[in-house]
Design a protein around this motif. Structure first.
Motif, PDB file in Angstrom:
ATOM      1  N   LEU A  25       6.022  42.942 -23.562  1.00  0.00           N
ATOM      2  CA  LEU A  25       4.970  43.647 -24.282  1.00  0.00           C
ATOM      3  C   LEU A  25       3.760  43.940 -23.393  1.00  0.00           C
ATOM      4  O   LEU A  25       3.214  45.043 -23.432  1.00  0.00           O
ATOM      5  N   TYR A  26       3.348  42.980 -22.579  1.00  0.00           N
ATOM      6  CA  TYR A  26       2.185  43.212 -21.719  1.00  0.00           C
ATOM      7  C   TYR A  26       2.428  44.392 -20.782  1.00  0.00           C
ATOM      8  O   TYR A  26       1.538  45.199 -20.522  1.00  0.00           O
ATOM      9  N   GLU A  27       3.643  44.509 -20.285  1.00  0.00           N
ATOM     10  CA  GLU A  27       3.979  45.619 -19.389  1.00  0.00           C
ATOM     11  C   GLU A  27       4.001  46.942 -20.153  1.00  0.00           C
ATOM     12  O   GLU A  27       3.510  47.964 -19.663  1.00  0.00           O
ATOM     13  N   SER A  28       4.551  46.935 -21.355  1.00  0.00           N
ATOM     14  CA  SER A  28       4.563  48.141 -22.185  1.00  0.00           C
ATOM     15  C   SER A  28       3.150  48.624 -22.473  1.00  0.00           C
ATOM     16  O   SER A  28       2.867  49.826 -22.426  1.00  0.00           O
ATOM     17  N   ILE A  29       2.250  47.683 -22.750  1.00  0.00           N
ATOM     18  CA  ILE A  29       0.854  48.035 -23.048  1.00  0.00           C
ATOM     19  C   ILE A  29       0.193  48.667 -21.824  1.00  0.00           C
ATOM     20  O   ILE A  29      -0.440  49.719 -21.911  1.00  0.00           O
ATOM     21  N   VAL A  30       0.348  48.033 -20.676  1.00  0.00           N
ATOM     22  CA  VAL A  30      -0.281  48.540 -19.450  1.00  0.00           C
ATOM     23  C   VAL A  30       0.294  49.906 -19.069  1.00  0.00           C
ATOM     24  O   VAL A  30      -0.452  50.826 -18.711  1.00  0.00           O
ATOM     25  N   LEU A  31       1.601  50.057 -19.159  1.00  0.00           N
ATOM     26  CA  LEU A  31       2.215  51.343 -18.815  1.00  0.00           C
ATOM     27  C   LEU A  31       1.757  52.458 -19.753  1.00  0.00           C
ATOM     28  O   LEU A  31       1.490  53.582 -19.325  1.00  0.00           O
ATOM     29  N   LYS A  32       1.646  52.154 -21.045  1.00  0.00           N
ATOM     30  CA  LYS A  32       1.191  53.158 -22.014  1.00  0.00           C
ATOM     31  C   LYS A  32      -0.283  53.497 -21.765  1.00  0.00           C
ATOM     32  O   LYS A  32      -0.679  54.661 -21.839  1.00  0.00           O
ATOM     33  N   ALA A  33      -1.105  52.493 -21.444  1.00  0.00           N
ATOM     34  CA  ALA A  33      -2.518  52.742 -21.139  1.00  0.00           C
ATOM     35  C   ALA A  33      -2.640  53.649 -19.916  1.00  0.00           C
ATOM     36  O   ALA A  33      -3.465  54.563 -19.884  1.00  0.00           O
ATOM     37  N   ARG A  34      -1.822  53.420 -18.926  1.00  0.00           N
ATOM     38  CA  ARG A  34      -1.841  54.255 -17.713  1.00  0.00           C
ATOM     39  C   ARG A  34      -1.389  55.678 -18.036  1.00  0.00           C
ATOM     40  O   ARG A  34      -1.982  56.657 -17.572  1.00  0.00           O
ATOM     41  N   GLU A  35      -0.333  55.786 -18.848  1.00  0.00           N
ATOM     42  CA  GLU A  35       0.177  57.094 -19.244  1.00  0.00           C
ATOM     43  C   GLU A  35      -0.886  57.899 -19.999  1.00  0.00           C
ATOM     44  O   GLU A  35      -0.957  59.123 -19.862  1.00  0.00           O
ATOM     45  N   MET A  36      -1.723  57.207 -20.768  1.00  0.00           N
ATOM     46  CA  MET A  36      -2.764  57.871 -21.555  1.00  0.00           C
ATOM     47  C   MET A  36      -4.074  58.014 -20.769  1.00  0.00           C
ATOM     48  O   MET A  36      -5.094  58.374 -21.324  1.00  0.00           O
ATOM     49  N   HIS A  37      -4.039  57.702 -19.474  1.00  0.00           N
ATOM     50  CA  HIS A  37      -5.164  57.882 -18.554  1.00  0.00           C
ATOM     51  C   HIS A  37      -6.390  57.050 -18.937  1.00  0.00           C
ATOM     52  O   HIS A  37      -7.522  57.501 -18.736  1.00  0.00           O
TER      53      HIS A  37
END
Length: 112
Positions: A25-37
């Motif tokens: 989950l922590y990785e999913s959150i960080v990756l999504k935050a990066r994707e959303m700039h």
């Protein structure tokens, strides 16, 4: 990328074993935050903690837990963080989410 001086700190309290759709989950959150700039995200690993279950999670050798507490912190404008919240809700099955207003003093290498 700039962050306004008056920003928001999003804190997400989860367990290390919590899973997202495709990753921890922590990785999913960080990756999504990066994707959303979003401006950035940091994952902090705790040595000891408990949540709604009141079960202790610890790194002590005699009570070794592989499900240590994690905190994901994200700082950005209120608008960008608010846009991220529905996405977070969609990938996060449980945990604690907090928001607080913060004053950004420096982001990057130059001061204004």
């Amino acid at each position: 990328m700039q962050i306004p001086r008056q920003a928001v700190l999003l804190r997400i309290f989860i367990g290390e074993d919590d899973r997202g759709p495709d990753h921890p989950l922590y990785e999913s959150i960080v990756l999504k935050a990066r994707e959303m700039h979003l401006a950035g995200a940091t994952v902090l690993r705790g040595a000891l903690g408990f949540g709604h279950s009141s079960r202790l999670h610890t790194a002590k050798i005699l009570r070794l837990s592989l499900d240590l507490p994690l905190v994901v912190e994200i700082v950005d404008s209120e608008e960008k963080v608010n846009a991220f919240l529905p996405v977070l809700e969609g990938i996060m099955p449980s945990g604690l989410v907090t928001l607080e207003k913060v004053q950004v003093l420096q982001y990057g290498t130059s001061r204004e």
